[in-house]
Each structure stands twice: as structure tokens, then as C-alpha cells.
Design a protein around this motif. Structure first.
Motif, PDB file in Angstrom:
ATOM      1  N   ALA A 115      12.312 -11.927  -2.069  1.00 32.44           N
ATOM      2  CA  ALA A 115      12.023 -10.537  -1.730  1.00 32.44           C
ATOM      3  C   ALA A 115      12.968  -9.595  -2.470  1.00 32.44           C
ATOM      4  O   ALA A 115      12.545  -8.563  -3.017  1.00 32.44           O
ATOM      5  CB  ALA A 115      12.132 -10.328  -0.222  1.00 32.44           C
ATOM      6  N   PHE A 126       6.415  -3.556  -2.071  1.00 35.69           N
ATOM      7  CA  PHE A 126       6.461  -4.537  -0.984  1.00 35.69           C
ATOM      8  C   PHE A 126       5.083  -5.117  -0.693  1.00 35.69           C
ATOM      9  O   PHE A 126       4.977  -6.241  -0.189  1.00 35.69           O
ATOM     10  CB  PHE A 126       7.086  -3.927   0.268  1.00 35.69           C
ATOM     11  CG  PHE A 126       8.588  -3.902   0.225  1.00 35.69           C
ATOM     12  CD1 PHE A 126       9.313  -5.083   0.130  1.00 35.69           C
ATOM     13  CD2 PHE A 126       9.276  -2.700   0.259  1.00 35.69           C
ATOM     14  CE1 PHE A 126      10.699  -5.067   0.077  1.00 35.69           C
ATOM     15  CE2 PHE A 126      10.658  -2.673   0.210  1.00 35.69           C
ATOM     16  CZ  PHE A 126      11.370  -3.858   0.117  1.00 35.69           C
ATOM     17  N   VAL A 129       5.004  -7.872  -3.195  1.00 36.31           N
ATOM     18  CA  VAL A 129       5.919  -8.933  -2.763  1.00 36.31           C
ATOM     19  C   VAL A 129       5.287  -9.736  -1.641  1.00 36.31           C
ATOM     20  O   VAL A 129       5.369 -10.971  -1.618  1.00 36.31           O
ATOM     21  CB  VAL A 129       7.267  -8.335  -2.309  1.00 36.31           C
ATOM     22  CG1 VAL A 129       8.176  -9.423  -1.748  1.00 36.31           C
ATOM     23  CG2 VAL A 129       7.957  -7.616  -3.466  1.00 36.31           C
ATOM     24  N   CYS A 140       8.784  -8.428   4.510  1.00 32.67           N
ATOM     25  CA  CYS A 140       9.437  -8.459   3.197  1.00 32.67           C
ATOM     26  C   CYS A 140      10.507  -7.385   3.083  1.00 32.67           C
ATOM     27  O   CYS A 140      11.553  -7.604   2.465  1.00 32.67           O
ATOM     28  CB  CYS A 140       8.402  -8.301   2.089  1.00 32.67           C
ATOM     29  SG  CYS A 140       7.274  -9.707   1.955  1.00 32.67           S
TER      30      CYS A 140
END
Length: 287
Positions: A115, A126, A129, A140
């Protein structure tokens, strides 16, 4: 070398991601090769964002690899350091990760590491991710936040200019190999540490040396060895973002020495001489 032009264009960035995740050049190359095979087997015409897909593949392969890597490191002999990346010219890493930060990343869980790297270093949102690590975006964010808290002290606080850092590396090499202990002492911070990664393959200190007294005592011992078997300097270079040098020591052992410098003093010395971690450098004596 992959001939696919899309993959070839993304390969350097994928290698950097895999190396940052694993701390191993050889393992990173294996992961990226595996990703290439999976890319070749996919319906590439249907892929709208090749970069995102390949980052996801590499990330998940790295998460799997980290499980076995951590088991191997539990039985590792002596201090563990990441395989050194030696940069002779300007760094093309595209990030500010230095060797101390690479070491700090080892304290993170695999998901925290992923992360942090994907968001903070490689600039992914994010949402991206989350798709890469198969978690919710909110989770995350928490993973990346915890990672930042853990490694904050390892981020470079006072970046030394490359040229000045290499001047200090030159002075360190001359003083340590020439047995000039008075000059050497002026280069070291009082709280300097020295870690040597021999991996049980070659002679190395079994634990980090802490404080100027221990580090100086060891260099006094080494001075006699350097007189019997002089070091062969290969070149000065940036090693994982730190100034240092590549040398051949007694017994023909190739090693890299990286120096962490703050306020014109060396605060940490990182020496890698495990031959398994230096194979990617080739035959350094010919360079």
C-alpha cells in the motif's frame, strides 16, 4: 528480453516496483518475467489499461513471494541488507527510496509495504491500490498510514548532494584503507553504526556495530588486514541512493559499501559482501 512493445515500455517501472517490494534484484527479475508470461497468455486486445493490469499482477506475485522470503530471512546468518543497486550516473529510480528506507520496509507487513509503495512512491490512487491488493480503499488508506508511521524515522531528513557525498566516500575509503584512524574518526558521527551482510557465505561481523568506539575498534583491526591484502577500488558510485563504492577485498571478495551521511558525518555504514547478492553486478573487477 520481452519483444512486446507495451510490456517493454513498462518493464523498467515494473522491475522497480518488484525490487522495492522484495529487496532482491534476482527475485524482482523472476517476478517480472512471470508477469510477462501471464501478460502474453492474456487477451491483451481487451485490456484497457495495461499498466494497471501489470502493476496488479506484479504486486500480487510479490505478495506471494514475500511469504517465503520472510521465512528464509528468519534463518539468515547475520545482518540482512537488500541487494545493492549501483548507479554510476544520475539515478533513474524515479523515487526517493534510499537503502535505510529499504531496510525499514522490511518491518512492514506485506500489505502495508504494498500500500505504501503503490500509493506514496508510485503514485497510484487508493482505488487502484485496492484493486491491486484485493482490499477496500479505506483499508488501503489505513495500511499506508500505518506504514508511514513505522518508517518515518528512516526517510531522508538531510539529503546530501551527490558530489559532496562521493567526496566523503572518497575520504572514507582513503582513511579506512590507509589506516589513518585520526582522519577516519573525524568522518564518523558518535552514534555511527556499521552493518555487514555476508549471509554466512564470507567473513562478516555477526551483528551490527553500534557507536564510534565499536566501529573504530573494528577499523583498527581491519587496518592490519588492508596492509596485508590491499583493497582494490573499482569505482565510486551511488548505492541505493547513498554515496559509496565498489571494491575487491582480501580473498577476492567483491563488496559494496554505502554511507548514510548527515551533517557531514557518516551515521551508518552498510556493507554487502554476500556473493549471492552481488551477482547482478557482473565481474566488477573488469569494470
Amino acid at each position: 528480453m520481452p519483444s512486446d512493445p507495451v510490456f517493454a515500455g513498462l518493464r523498467p517501472r515494473l522491475l522497480r516496483l518488484a525490487y522495492r517490494m522484495l529487496g532482491s534484484v534476482a527475485d524482482a527479475e523472476d517476478v517480472v518475467q512471470d508477469a510477462y508470461l501471464r501478460w502474453q497468455a492474456s487477451d491483451r486486445a481487451a485490456v484497457r489499461q495495461p499498466a494497471a493490469m501489470l502493476r496488479t499482477i506484479v504486486t500480487r506475485l510479490c505478495l506471494n513471494e514475500l511469504k517465503s522470503a520472510r521465512r528464509r530471512r528468519e534463518t539468515y546468518v547475520g545482518p540482512w541488507l537488500p541487494e545493492p543497486i549501483v548507479e554510476d550516473g544520475e539515478s533513474d529510480s524515479g523515487d526517493d527510496i534510499t537503502l535505510p528506507l529499504m531496510i525499514a520496509l522490511e518491518r512492514l507487513s506485506p500489505l502495508e509495504r504494498a500500500a505504501f509503495l503503490l500509493h506514496d512512491i508510485f503514485g497510484m490512487s487508493f482505488d487502484e491500490v485496492a484493486r491491486a491488493v484485493d482490499r477496500e480503499p479505506a483499508a488501503c488508506r489505513k495500511l499506508a498510514s500505518r506504514a508511514r508511521d513505522h518508517i518515518r524515522s528512516a526517510r531522508p531528513r538531510f539529503a546530501v548532494a551527490k558530489e559532496h557525498g562521493l567526496e566523503i566516500a572518497t575520504a572514507f575509503f582513503a582513511a579506512s584503507r590507509g589506516g589513518d584512524v585520526d582522519r577516519l574518526r573525524t568522518l564518523l558521527a558518535d552514534d555511527v553504526t556499521a552493518s555487514t551482510d555476508g549471509g554466512g557465505r564470507v567473513p562478516a561481523s555477526p551483528r551490527p556495530l553500534i557507536g564510534i568506539a565499536e566501529v573504530m575498534a573494528r577499523h583498527v583491526e581491519l587496518a592490519a588486514e588492508f596492509r596485508r591484502q590491499p583493497s582494490l577500488l573499482i569505482r565510486y558510485a551511488m548505492i541505493d541512493g547513498l554515496p559509496g563504492f565498489v571494491s575487491v577485498e582480501g580473498g577476492g571478495i567483491v563488496q559494496t559499501t554505502a554511507l548514510q551521511i548527515e551533517a557531514d558525518r557518516i551515521v551508518a555504514i552498510y556493507i554487502t559482501r554476500n556473493p549471492d547478492k552481488l551477482r547482478h553486478l557482473g565481474d566488477s573487477r573488469r569494470q
